[in-house]
Design a protein around this motif. Structure first.
Motif, PDB file in Angstrom:
ATOM      1  N   TYR A  19       0.831  -1.210   0.000  1.00  6.60           N
ATOM      2  CA  TYR A  19       0.000   0.000   0.000  1.00  6.60           C
ATOM      3  C   TYR A  19       0.869   1.266   0.000  1.00  6.60           C
ATOM      4  O   TYR A  19       0.615   2.199  -0.759  1.00  6.60           O
ATOM      5  CB  TYR A  19      -0.916  -0.019   1.235  1.00  6.60           C
ATOM      6  CG  TYR A  19      -1.820   1.166   1.316  1.00  6.60           C
ATOM      7  CD1 TYR A  19      -2.979   1.219   0.556  1.00  6.60           C
ATOM      8  CD2 TYR A  19      -1.509   2.269   2.100  1.00  6.60           C
ATOM      9  CE1 TYR A  19      -3.806   2.323   0.593  1.00  6.60           C
ATOM     10  CE2 TYR A  19      -2.323   3.379   2.142  1.00  6.60           C
ATOM     11  CZ  TYR A  19      -3.469   3.396   1.393  1.00  6.60           C
ATOM     12  OH  TYR A  19      -4.280   4.502   1.410  1.00  6.60           O
ATOM     13  N   GLU A  50     -10.599   9.821  11.887  1.00 10.53           N
ATOM     14  CA  GLU A  50     -10.548   9.170  10.569  1.00 10.53           C
ATOM     15  C   GLU A  50     -10.944   7.701  10.688  1.00 10.53           C
ATOM     16  O   GLU A  50     -10.422   6.960  11.526  1.00 10.53           O
ATOM     17  CB  GLU A  50      -9.152   9.268   9.925  1.00 10.53           C
ATOM     18  CG  GLU A  50      -9.177   8.565   8.565  1.00 10.53           C
ATOM     19  CD  GLU A  50      -7.992   8.816   7.652  1.00 10.53           C
ATOM     20  OE1 GLU A  50      -7.015   9.459   8.061  1.00 10.53           O
ATOM     21  OE2 GLU A  50      -8.077   8.341   6.494  1.00 10.53           O
ATOM     22  N   GLY A  52     -10.681   4.129   9.168  1.00 12.88           N
ATOM     23  CA  GLY A  52      -9.729   3.457   8.283  1.00 12.88           C
ATOM     24  C   GLY A  52      -8.520   4.354   8.098  1.00 12.88           C
ATOM     25  O   GLY A  52      -8.120   4.686   6.976  1.00 12.88           O
ATOM     26  N   ARG A  57      -1.536   8.578   6.019  1.00 13.75           N
ATOM     27  CA  ARG A  57      -1.178   9.318   4.796  1.00 13.75           C
ATOM     28  C   ARG A  57      -1.751  10.746   4.823  1.00 13.75           C
ATOM     29  O   ARG A  57      -1.031  11.715   4.554  1.00 13.75           O
ATOM     30  CB  ARG A  57      -1.712   8.536   3.582  1.00 13.75           C
ATOM     31  CG  ARG A  57      -1.393   9.117   2.229  1.00 13.75           C
ATOM     32  CD  ARG A  57      -2.019   8.252   1.127  1.00 13.75           C
ATOM     33  NE  ARG A  57      -3.470   8.238   1.192  1.00 13.75           N
ATOM     34  CZ  ARG A  57      -4.274   9.079   0.551  1.00 13.75           C
ATOM     35  NH1 ARG A  57      -3.771   9.984  -0.254  1.00 13.75           N
ATOM     36  NH2 ARG A  57      -5.601   9.007   0.683  1.00 13.75           N
ATOM     37  N   ASP A  73      -8.790   1.660  12.834  1.00 16.74           N
ATOM     38  CA  ASP A  73      -8.437   0.780  11.722  1.00 16.74           C
ATOM     39  C   ASP A  73      -8.484  -0.663  12.237  1.00 16.74           C
ATOM     40  O   ASP A  73      -8.236  -0.901  13.413  1.00 16.74           O
ATOM     41  CB  ASP A  73      -7.036   1.096  11.177  1.00 16.74           C
ATOM     42  CG  ASP A  73      -6.864   0.673   9.728  1.00 16.74           C
ATOM     43  OD1 ASP A  73      -6.848   1.554   8.846  1.00 16.74           O
ATOM     44  OD2 ASP A  73      -6.773  -0.554   9.475  1.00 16.74           O
ATOM     45  N   ASP A  95     -13.613  -1.868  14.181  1.00 14.09           N
ATOM     46  CA  ASP A  95     -14.323  -2.048  12.914  1.00 14.09           C
ATOM     47  C   ASP A  95     -15.160  -0.803  12.635  1.00 14.09           C
ATOM     48  O   ASP A  95     -16.026  -0.448  13.446  1.00 14.09           O
ATOM     49  CB  ASP A  95     -15.225  -3.289  13.031  1.00 14.09           C
ATOM     50  CG  ASP A  95     -15.906  -3.636  11.722  1.00 14.09           C
ATOM     51  OD1 ASP A  95     -15.718  -2.902  10.721  1.00 14.09           O
ATOM     52  OD2 ASP A  95     -16.634  -4.640  11.702  1.00 14.09           O
ATOM     53  N   ILE A  96     -14.909  -0.159  11.509  1.00 13.42           N
ATOM     54  CA  ILE A  96     -15.631   1.081  11.209  1.00 13.42           C
ATOM     55  C   ILE A  96     -17.100   0.813  10.865  1.00 13.42           C
ATOM     56  O   ILE A  96     -17.890   1.740  10.775  1.00 13.42           O
ATOM     57  CB  ILE A  96     -14.957   1.895  10.084  1.00 13.42           C
ATOM     58  CG1 ILE A  96     -14.886   1.093   8.781  1.00 13.42           C
ATOM     59  CG2 ILE A  96     -13.568   2.354  10.506  1.00 13.42           C
ATOM     60  CD1 ILE A  96     -14.480   1.946   7.575  1.00 13.42           C
TER      61      ILE A  96
HETATM   62  C1  SAM Z   1      -7.530   2.237   1.163  1.00 15.16           C
HETATM   63  S1  SAM Z   1      -6.802   2.191   2.757  1.00 15.16           S
HETATM   64  C2  SAM Z   1      -6.917   3.903   3.210  1.00 15.16           C
HETATM   65  C3  SAM Z   1      -5.971   4.294   4.296  1.00 15.16           C
HETATM   66  C4  SAM Z   1      -5.954   5.791   4.621  1.00 15.16           C
HETATM   67  N1  SAM Z   1      -7.258   6.236   5.029  1.00 15.16           N
HETATM   68  C5  SAM Z   1      -5.505   6.590   3.418  1.00 15.16           C
HETATM   69  O1  SAM Z   1      -6.285   7.395   2.926  1.00 15.16           O
HETATM   70  O2  SAM Z   1      -4.382   6.409   2.958  1.00 15.16           O
HETATM   71  C6  SAM Z   1      -8.120   1.447   3.687  1.00 15.16           C
HETATM   72  C7  SAM Z   1      -7.851   1.343   5.181  1.00 15.16           C
HETATM   73  O3  SAM Z   1      -9.063   0.966   5.834  1.00 15.16           O
HETATM   74  C8  SAM Z   1      -8.822  -0.105   6.723  1.00 15.16           C
HETATM   75  N2  SAM Z   1     -10.076  -0.879   6.826  1.00 15.16           N
HETATM   76  C9  SAM Z   1     -10.699  -1.588   5.848  1.00 15.16           C
HETATM   77  N3  SAM Z   1     -11.851  -2.116   6.315  1.00 15.16           N
HETATM   78  C10 SAM Z   1     -11.956  -1.725   7.620  1.00 15.16           C
HETATM   79  C11 SAM Z   1     -12.924  -1.948   8.642  1.00 15.16           C
HETATM   80  N4  SAM Z   1     -14.037  -2.673   8.422  1.00 15.16           N
HETATM   81  N5  SAM Z   1     -12.709  -1.394   9.861  1.00 15.16           N
HETATM   82  C12 SAM Z   1     -11.592  -0.656  10.108  1.00 15.16           C
HETATM   83  N6  SAM Z   1     -10.651  -0.404   9.174  1.00 15.16           N
HETATM   84  C13 SAM Z   1     -10.831  -0.924   7.937  1.00 15.16           C
HETATM   85  C14 SAM Z   1      -7.652  -0.866   6.119  1.00 15.16           C
HETATM   86  O4  SAM Z   1      -6.963  -1.629   7.085  1.00 15.16           O
HETATM   87  C15 SAM Z   1      -6.813   0.267   5.532  1.00 15.16           C
HETATM   88  O5  SAM Z   1      -5.917   0.779   6.484  1.00 15.16           O
END
Ligand code: SAM
Length: 249
Positions: A19, A50, A52, A57, A73, A95-96
């Motif tokens: 990533y 925020e 996730g 970033r 996250d 878990d979001i």
């Molecule tokens: C596409 S990345 C985005 C990371 C960051 N927000 C960015 O913009 O760079 C998605 C993030 O969401 C987290 N994620 C995915 N599903 C999730 C869930 N159900 N609960 C919590 N976090 C989650 C992943 O672990 C990952 O860190």
């Protein structure tokens, strides 16, 4: 999900390090400052959450602008990367799709398509409900997602090549489930050094469905833009940033 079950689409260590490389390569790191500037103007009281948060970033440049940022996250690997980047952001594993917080925020944000990683409709609505409950009276929820692209599927399958340069080739294979609005994909990333695999499942939503889901949890659209520099959202936009506030009664 049962805590003993491995989430096959979760951000494990391999995916987390991929990533970081990917966001660098695709210019997503470069636009993080613009995203932080966009988000900062909603943080009048100085508190943001925020969903996730990943490796921070965007959270970290937002914090550098004086906002107290916290995050949730479900990936230990991503939270580890965040902790390596800064010790100034409080983040916890959760878990979001279903969370509760002890305080309320000026801004809750869920960006870079993270909302669509919730691959069930009920989880998406539950996420919006939790987010709405985490907002203070004037607070807003900002969501950045892609406009769904369903061109090119034949018999519900599609293979495309994306991001080809001297060093890298991405081949994306995807299957479409129109009943559940999901696209399940595996991206194969070939570089001179390695071949890596990136599995993902998203539930796509069009902007009007997102508005309807938000309305179901007491939110209404305040603004929508094509990108962080606030170009107009049009029929050629590839993504949108939608900002919701509490429904005025
Ligand atoms: C596409 S990345 C985005 C990371 C960051 N927000 C960015 O913009 O760079 C998605 C993030 O969401 C987290 N994620 C995915 N599903 C999730 C869930 N159900 N609960 C919590 N976090 C989650 C992943 O672990 C990952 O860190």
């Amino acid at each position: 999900m049962d805590s003993n079950m491995r989430d096959e689409y979760g951000y494990d260590e391999a995916l987390s390090s991929m990533y970081e490389e990917y966001t660098n390569l695709t210019g997503r790191d470069a636009e993080a400052g613009e995203a932080a500037a966009f988000l900062e103007r909603f943080c009048i009281g100085g508190h943001a959450l925020e969903l996730g948060i990943g490796n921070g970033r965007v959270a970290e440049p937002l914090r550098e602008r004086g906002v107290r940022v916290q995050g949730i996250d479900n990936s230990e690997s991503m939270l580890k990367l965040l902790a390596q980047r800064t010790d100034q952001i409080e983040a916890w594993k959760g878990d979001i799709a279903n969370f509760s917080v002890e305080q309320v925020y000026d801004l809750v944000f869920c960006i870079y398509g993270t909302f669509t990683l919730l691959s069930k409709r009920e989880n998406q609505i539950a996420c919006l409900r939790s987010a709405a409950a985490a907002l203070n009276k004037e607070g807003v929820l900002a969501i950045e997602i892609r406009v769904p692209v369903l061109d090119g599927f034949v018999n519900r399958q599609r293979i495309t090549a994306s991001l080809i340069d001297d060093e890298n080739t991405f081949v994306d294979t995807a299957t479409h489930d129109p009943l559940n609005q999901t696209v399940t994909s595996t991206s194969l990333w070939f570089s001179r050094k390695s071949t890596r695999r990136w599995p993902q499942r998203i539930r796509y939503v069009y902007h009007q469905e997102l508005d309807t889901m938000a309305e179901c949890v007491g939110l209404e659209l305040a603004e929508r833009w094509e990108n962080w520099t606030r170009d107009a959202f049009t029929d050629t936009s590839e993504r949108h940033i939608s900002v919701y506030r509490r429904t005025s009664s």
